[in-house]
Design a protein around this motif. Sequence first.
Motif, PDB file in Angstrom:
ATOM      1  N   THR A   1       0.836  -1.196   0.000  1.00 33.71           N
ATOM      2  CA  THR A   1       0.000   0.000   0.000  1.00 33.71           C
ATOM      3  C   THR A   1       0.873   1.248   0.000  1.00 33.71           C
ATOM      4  O   THR A   1       0.586   2.218  -0.708  1.00 33.71           O
ATOM      5  CB  THR A   1      -0.955  -0.001   1.210  1.00 33.71           C
ATOM      6  OG1 THR A   1      -1.716  -1.215   1.196  1.00 33.71           O
ATOM      7  CG2 THR A   1      -1.913   1.177   1.175  1.00 33.71           C
ATOM      8  N   PHE A   2       1.952   1.230   0.778  1.00 33.01           N
ATOM      9  CA  PHE A   2       2.890   2.356   0.794  1.00 33.01           C
ATOM     10  C   PHE A   2       3.485   2.560  -0.594  1.00 33.01           C
ATOM     11  O   PHE A   2       3.527   3.682  -1.097  1.00 33.01           O
ATOM     12  CB  PHE A   2       4.001   2.122   1.822  1.00 33.01           C
ATOM     13  CG  PHE A   2       5.034   3.211   1.826  1.00 33.01           C
ATOM     14  CD1 PHE A   2       4.873   4.340   2.615  1.00 33.01           C
ATOM     15  CD2 PHE A   2       6.180   3.121   1.037  1.00 33.01           C
ATOM     16  CE1 PHE A   2       5.816   5.368   2.621  1.00 33.01           C
ATOM     17  CE2 PHE A   2       7.127   4.135   1.026  1.00 33.01           C
ATOM     18  CZ  PHE A   2       6.943   5.250   1.820  1.00 33.01           C
TER      19      PHE A   2
ATOM     20  N   ARG B   1       1.818   9.474  -5.527  1.00 30.89           N
ATOM     21  CA  ARG B   1       2.376  10.782  -5.136  1.00 30.89           C
ATOM     22  C   ARG B   1       3.395  11.258  -6.168  1.00 30.89           C
ATOM     23  O   ARG B   1       3.405  12.428  -6.543  1.00 30.89           O
ATOM     24  CB  ARG B   1       3.060  10.692  -3.767  1.00 30.89           C
ATOM     25  CG  ARG B   1       2.129  10.755  -2.601  1.00 30.89           C
ATOM     26  CD  ARG B   1       2.871  10.778  -1.289  1.00 30.89           C
ATOM     27  NE  ARG B   1       3.325  12.140  -0.968  1.00 30.89           N
ATOM     28  CZ  ARG B   1       3.930  12.455   0.159  1.00 30.89           C
ATOM     29  NH1 ARG B   1       4.166  11.537   1.085  1.00 30.89           N
ATOM     30  NH2 ARG B   1       4.305  13.697   0.383  1.00 30.89           N
ATOM     31  N   ARG B   2       4.244  10.361  -6.618  1.00 35.45           N
ATOM     32  CA  ARG B   2       5.263  10.744  -7.606  1.00 35.45           C
ATOM     33  C   ARG B   2       4.622  11.180  -8.920  1.00 35.45           C
ATOM     34  O   ARG B   2       5.073  12.130  -9.545  1.00 35.45           O
ATOM     35  CB  ARG B   2       6.228   9.583  -7.841  1.00 35.45           C
ATOM     36  CG  ARG B   2       7.212   9.391  -6.716  1.00 35.45           C
ATOM     37  CD  ARG B   2       8.113   8.202  -6.968  1.00 35.45           C
ATOM     38  NE  ARG B   2       9.160   8.129  -5.962  1.00 35.45           N
ATOM     39  CZ  ARG B   2       9.689   7.002  -5.535  1.00 35.45           C
ATOM     40  NH1 ARG B   2       9.292   5.833  -6.038  1.00 35.45           N
ATOM     41  NH2 ARG B   2      10.633   7.017  -4.619  1.00 35.45           N
TER      42      ARG B   2
ATOM     43  N   ASP C   1       5.014   8.913   6.099  1.00 32.17           N
ATOM     44  CA  ASP C   1       4.635   7.517   5.869  1.00 32.17           C
ATOM     45  C   ASP C   1       3.112   7.362   5.899  1.00 32.17           C
ATOM     46  O   ASP C   1       2.538   6.657   5.074  1.00 32.17           O
ATOM     47  CB  ASP C   1       5.266   6.597   6.915  1.00 32.17           C
ATOM     48  CG  ASP C   1       6.751   6.406   6.724  1.00 32.17           C
ATOM     49  OD1 ASP C   1       7.300   6.841   5.689  1.00 32.17           O
ATOM     50  OD2 ASP C   1       7.386   5.823   7.633  1.00 32.17           O
ATOM     51  N   MET C   2       2.464   8.035   6.856  1.00 31.76           N
ATOM     52  CA  MET C   2       1.011   7.957   6.984  1.00 31.76           C
ATOM     53  C   MET C   2       0.331   8.560   5.755  1.00 31.76           C
ATOM     54  O   MET C   2      -0.598   7.968   5.190  1.00 31.76           O
ATOM     55  CB  MET C   2       0.551   8.674   8.255  1.00 31.76           C
ATOM     56  CG  MET C   2      -0.932   8.518   8.533  1.00 31.76           C
ATOM     57  SD  MET C   2      -1.413   9.201  10.128  1.00 31.76           S
ATOM     58  CE  MET C   2      -1.384  10.951   9.760  1.00 31.76           C
ATOM     59  N   VAL C   3       0.790   9.728   5.325  1.00 29.78           N
ATOM     60  CA  VAL C   3       0.215  10.372   4.137  1.00 29.78           C
ATOM     61  C   VAL C   3       0.381   9.465   2.922  1.00 29.78           C
ATOM     62  O   VAL C   3      -0.567   9.254   2.152  1.00 29.78           O
ATOM     63  CB  VAL C   3       0.877  11.753   3.900  1.00 29.78           C
ATOM     64  CG1 VAL C   3       0.548  12.292   2.521  1.00 29.78           C
ATOM     65  CG2 VAL C   3       0.456  12.738   4.989  1.00 29.78           C
TER      66      VAL C   3
ATOM     67  N   PHE D   1      -2.672   8.343  -0.025  1.00 34.29           N
ATOM     68  CA  PHE D   1      -2.431   8.007  -1.430  1.00 34.29           C
ATOM     69  C   PHE D   1      -2.564   6.518  -1.715  1.00 34.29           C
ATOM     70  O   PHE D   1      -3.179   6.144  -2.717  1.00 34.29           O
ATOM     71  CB  PHE D   1      -1.086   8.577  -1.882  1.00 34.29           C
ATOM     72  CG  PHE D   1      -1.130  10.068  -1.966  1.00 34.29           C
ATOM     73  CD1 PHE D   1      -1.658  10.694  -3.078  1.00 34.29           C
ATOM     74  CD2 PHE D   1      -0.707  10.852  -0.903  1.00 34.29           C
ATOM     75  CE1 PHE D   1      -1.755  12.080  -3.143  1.00 34.29           C
ATOM     76  CE2 PHE D   1      -0.794  12.232  -0.953  1.00 34.29           C
ATOM     77  CZ  PHE D   1      -1.320  12.849  -2.068  1.00 34.29           C
ATOM     78  N   GLY D   2      -2.020   5.655  -0.890  1.00 29.56           N
ATOM     79  CA  GLY D   2      -2.116   4.222  -1.140  1.00 29.56           C
ATOM     80  C   GLY D   2      -3.516   3.676  -0.953  1.00 29.56           C
ATOM     81  O   GLY D   2      -4.016   2.910  -1.784  1.00 29.56           O
TER      82      GLY D   2
END
Length: 125
Positions: A6-7, A14-15, A38-40, A45-46
């Motif tokens: 998920t990350f 995000r990229r 990491d949370m964001v 996003f994930g």
Amino acid sequence: MDRDETFERGLGIRREMFGALTEEHLRNADDFMRELQDMVTTYCFGEIWGREGLGRNIRSMLTISLLAAQGRSEELKWHVKGALANGVTQDEIKEVFLHTAVYAGIPAGVAAFFAAREVFAEQAA
């Protein structure tokens, strides 16, 4: 899908949306900010942006409207850039902010227009 997958999915999104800004945020994350980044990446996003129920262009339009309504101008500028990367046109952004102004208040709409115009000028330069 596990947390690492998920990350990674979130990092890819995000990229695609923010390019070098993503790398800058991650590179500059110190011990205090790292867990937030990491949370964001994982949850915003994930988990959310990575869902299939809405296209990224629609998610972008919802996000910029919500940020405008809350008066979050700095975050709004980033997401206007992301919206453009997701295929939202300047005319569509204008319509989103006109709609937002009616439902969230004229001052919120005015601030959103100024923030977007700053982003458009940056990108034109």
